[in-house]
Design a protein around this motif. Structure first.
Motif, PDB file in Angstrom:
ATOM      1  N   UNK A  94       1.751 -12.027  -0.371  1.00 49.03           N
ATOM      2  CA  UNK A  94       1.260 -10.664  -0.567  1.00 49.03           C
ATOM      3  C   UNK A  94       0.008 -10.398   0.257  1.00 49.03           C
ATOM      4  N   UNK A  95      -0.902 -11.362   0.308  1.00 55.14           N
ATOM      5  CA  UNK A  95      -2.113 -11.163   1.104  1.00 55.14           C
ATOM      6  C   UNK A  95      -1.798 -11.111   2.595  1.00 55.14           C
ATOM      7  N   UNK A  96      -0.888 -11.975   3.047  1.00 53.96           N
ATOM      8  CA  UNK A  96      -0.508 -11.953   4.454  1.00 53.96           C
ATOM      9  C   UNK A  96       0.114 -10.625   4.842  1.00 53.96           C
ATOM     10  N   UNK A  97       0.963 -10.087   3.966  1.00 55.60           N
ATOM     11  CA  UNK A  97       1.549  -8.783   4.232  1.00 55.60           C
ATOM     12  C   UNK A  97       0.507  -7.690   4.292  1.00 55.60           C
ATOM     13  N   UNK A  98      -0.474  -7.748   3.393  1.00 51.46           N
ATOM     14  CA  UNK A  98      -1.534  -6.738   3.381  1.00 51.46           C
ATOM     15  C   UNK A  98      -2.394  -6.820   4.639  1.00 51.46           C
ATOM     16  N   UNK A 154       5.499  -7.306   7.437  1.00 49.51           N
ATOM     17  CA  UNK A 154       6.615  -8.220   7.173  1.00 49.51           C
ATOM     18  C   UNK A 154       6.356  -9.602   7.755  1.00 49.51           C
ATOM     19  N   UNK A 155       5.764  -9.640   8.937  1.00 53.67           N
ATOM     20  CA  UNK A 155       5.410 -10.936   9.537  1.00 53.67           C
ATOM     21  C   UNK A 155       4.440 -11.689   8.643  1.00 53.67           C
ATOM     22  N   UNK A 156       3.444 -10.979   8.119  1.00 58.45           N
ATOM     23  CA  UNK A 156       2.482 -11.605   7.216  1.00 58.45           C
ATOM     24  C   UNK A 156       3.123 -12.081   5.931  1.00 58.45           C
ATOM     25  N   UNK A 157       4.063 -11.298   5.386  1.00 59.84           N
ATOM     26  CA  UNK A 157       4.807 -11.742   4.197  1.00 59.84           C
ATOM     27  C   UNK A 157       5.504 -13.069   4.446  1.00 59.84           C
ATOM     28  N   UNK A 158       6.200 -13.159   5.581  1.00 58.02           N
ATOM     29  CA  UNK A 158       7.005 -14.348   5.875  1.00 58.02           C
ATOM     30  C   UNK A 158       6.128 -15.576   6.075  1.00 58.02           C
ATOM     31  N   UNK A 159       5.115 -15.450   6.916  1.00 58.28           N
ATOM     32  CA  UNK A 159       4.277 -16.612   7.209  1.00 58.28           C
ATOM     33  C   UNK A 159       3.357 -16.952   6.044  1.00 58.28           C
ATOM     34  N   UNK A 160       2.914 -15.962   5.294  1.00 60.09           N
ATOM     35  CA  UNK A 160       2.135 -16.253   4.089  1.00 60.09           C
ATOM     36  C   UNK A 160       2.966 -17.006   3.064  1.00 60.09           C
ATOM     37  N   UNK A 161       4.249 -16.613   2.927  1.00 59.47           N
ATOM     38  CA  UNK A 161       5.150 -17.331   2.017  1.00 59.47           C
ATOM     39  C   UNK A 161       5.443 -18.729   2.515  1.00 59.47           C
ATOM     40  N   UNK A 208      -7.094  -7.731  -6.172  1.00 64.87           N
ATOM     41  CA  UNK A 208      -5.912  -7.329  -6.931  1.00 64.87           C
ATOM     42  C   UNK A 208      -4.648  -7.937  -6.318  1.00 64.87           C
ATOM     43  N   UNK A 209      -4.549  -7.890  -4.998  1.00 64.59           N
ATOM     44  CA  UNK A 209      -3.373  -8.435  -4.312  1.00 64.59           C
ATOM     45  C   UNK A 209      -3.234  -9.924  -4.602  1.00 64.59           C
ATOM     46  N   UNK A 210      -4.334 -10.652  -4.545  1.00 63.12           N
ATOM     47  CA  UNK A 210      -4.285 -12.088  -4.817  1.00 63.12           C
ATOM     48  C   UNK A 210      -3.872 -12.363  -6.260  1.00 63.12           C
ATOM     49  N   UNK A 211      -4.433 -11.624  -7.201  1.00 67.20           N
ATOM     50  CA  UNK A 211      -4.095 -11.852  -8.611  1.00 67.20           C
ATOM     51  C   UNK A 211      -2.628 -11.575  -8.887  1.00 67.20           C
ATOM     52  N   UNK A 212      -2.117 -10.470  -8.385  1.00 69.95           N
ATOM     53  CA  UNK A 212      -0.707 -10.143  -8.596  1.00 69.95           C
ATOM     54  C   UNK A 212       0.185 -11.191  -7.944  1.00 69.95           C
ATOM     55  N   UNK A 213      -0.207 -11.656  -6.744  1.00 70.40           N
ATOM     56  CA  UNK A 213       0.554 -12.711  -6.089  1.00 70.40           C
ATOM     57  C   UNK A 213       0.580 -13.988  -6.904  1.00 70.40           C
ATOM     58  N   UNK A 214      -0.557 -14.377  -7.439  1.00 72.29           N
ATOM     59  CA  UNK A 214      -0.595 -15.570  -8.283  1.00 72.29           C
ATOM     60  C   UNK A 214       0.325 -15.415  -9.498  1.00 72.29           C
ATOM     61  N   UNK A 215       0.318 -14.238 -10.102  1.00 71.89           N
ATOM     62  CA  UNK A 215       1.150 -14.032 -11.281  1.00 71.89           C
ATOM     63  C   UNK A 215       2.635 -14.079 -10.929  1.00 71.89           C
ATOM     64  N   UNK A 216       3.009 -13.540  -9.768  1.00 72.19           N
ATOM     65  CA  UNK A 216       4.388 -13.661  -9.318  1.00 72.19           C
ATOM     66  C   UNK A 216       4.784 -15.133  -9.174  1.00 72.19           C
TER      67      UNK A 216
END
Length: 364
Positions: free
Chosen positions: A15-19, A312-319, A339-347
């Protein structure tokens, strides 16, 4: 299977990479490459502005995640499982942030954060679709909407329990507003790709191959776009290796390598299949952890939908790599990073079996 810590970290990285990609590309989204280079130099855009503001792409990704997490919590405690309905409710909550200036007194969840009440030029297809109180039925979807808005918000679906469910939910979430297969099939493909690299620990090339085979059954054009991205990546990486070898032996370097010409050969990225293909090409040609910033730069500096392709590139490489690859100076200026980091952690916690504040997601 990835360890619990790795899954959680990769979800946050996704999520952070995508942002970060979104914020890097947003200022030049509608610019031609020549204009980008004229304004920013021959290398184009190289880092996000200060502050690094997100677009509606990341806003909607957050509400996708909140909707899925709401469905997960309700499924666990109430035995009610309807993720598409919960994500639709999430998108309707997002719509309220675009119509009002500040949270209401009793707002909860993401709606309680005043920073999300920023109108960032949302797409008309989303606004029209979400004006209805009820989600579309399968026969009433917005069949002509084929833009990339569906795929750029689909990454949270990648943290479903299984790869097939990730694919199905990615498709369903996109089709809530974009009913054309060129919009929802790439969303399913992205969700499956995120699942394979973040949860199942597949290598990126193997994951892309598996995703291409899966999406072929639903939308051959998306499969062909991904295959084209793979062919271009292999060709350009081969040219780059040949150039390095030539230099090492004192010969004149050969021409070629990853670049904007190949990116633009995949299309401008306004359609979902094109945007995903550009992201896959950028990630495959810069798949090492240290290459994360250059991957986003490649995905941004072209004549097309720069923020979506870089997101999308950030989503892929962050994942794939997790939060360690994200440039700290970029994160320090990123809007809503907390917020982005917290939501990502919860996912990630839903996949890993970790605890998180589940009550936060009982928002309806």
């Amino acid at each position: 299977m990835a360890t619990a810590t790795t899954v959680v970290d990769r979800a946050a990285g996704c999520l952070l990479g995508g942002a970060l990609g979104d914020a890097l590309g947003a200022p030049v989204e509608f610019h031609q490459l020549a204009e980008i280079r004229r304004r920013h130099g021959q290398d184009g855009v190289t880092e996000p502005p200060k502050p690094a503001l997100i677009s509606d792409d990341t806003q909607l990704t957050l509400f996708t995640a909140e909707g899925y997490l709401s469905a997960w919590v309700r499924g666990k405690h109430l035995q009610i499982w309807d993720p598409a309905r919960e994500v639709w409710s999430g998108y309707r909550r997002w719509l309220r942030t675009q119509q009002r200036k500040r949270p209401e007194r009793d707002a909860v969840g993401l709606l309680a954060d005043p920073r999300l009440y920023a109108r960032r030029a949302p797409g008309l297809a989303c606004l029209r679709a979400l004006s209805s109180a009820e989600p579309p039925t399968q026969g009433e979807q917005y069949q002509r909407a084929n833009g990339c808005s569906g795929v750029v918000r689909a990454a949270p679906a990648g943290f479903a329990p299984t790869g097939e469910l990730a694919y199905e939910m990615g498709c369903e979430f996109a089709a809530l507003t974009h009913g054309h297969p060129a919009a929802w099939a790439p969303a399913g493909a992205l969700a499956l790709l995120v699942h394979l690299v973040a949860v199942r620990r597949r290598s990126l090339p193997d994951a892309v191959d598996q995703v291409t085979g899966r999406v072929l059954r639903d939308h051959p054009d998306t499969a062909e776009s991904l295959a084209s991205a793979v062919r271009l990546a292999e060709r350009d990486l081969g040219a780059a290796r040949a150039s390095l070898e030539a230099r090492a032996f004192g010969r004149a370097p050969t021409e070629g390598g990853p670049g904007a010409e190949s990116v633009m050969g995949l299309g401008p990225g306004w359609v979902g299949s094109q945007a995903l293909a550009i992201a896959v090409y950028s990630a495959l040609t810069h798949r090492r952890a240290a290459q994360f910033p250059d991957a986003l730069r490649l995905a941004v500096n072209h004549s097309g939908d720069s923020d979506s392709t870089a997101s999308l590139t950030g989503n892929i490489l962050g994942a794939l790599h997790g939060t360690a690859v994200l440039p700290r100076p970029w994160l320090a200026r990123l809007e809503l990073a907390d917020v982005i980091e917290r939501v990502g952690h919860d996912l990630g916690a839903t996949c890993a079996g970790d605890t998180f504040e589940e009550q936060r997601y009982l928002v309806a």
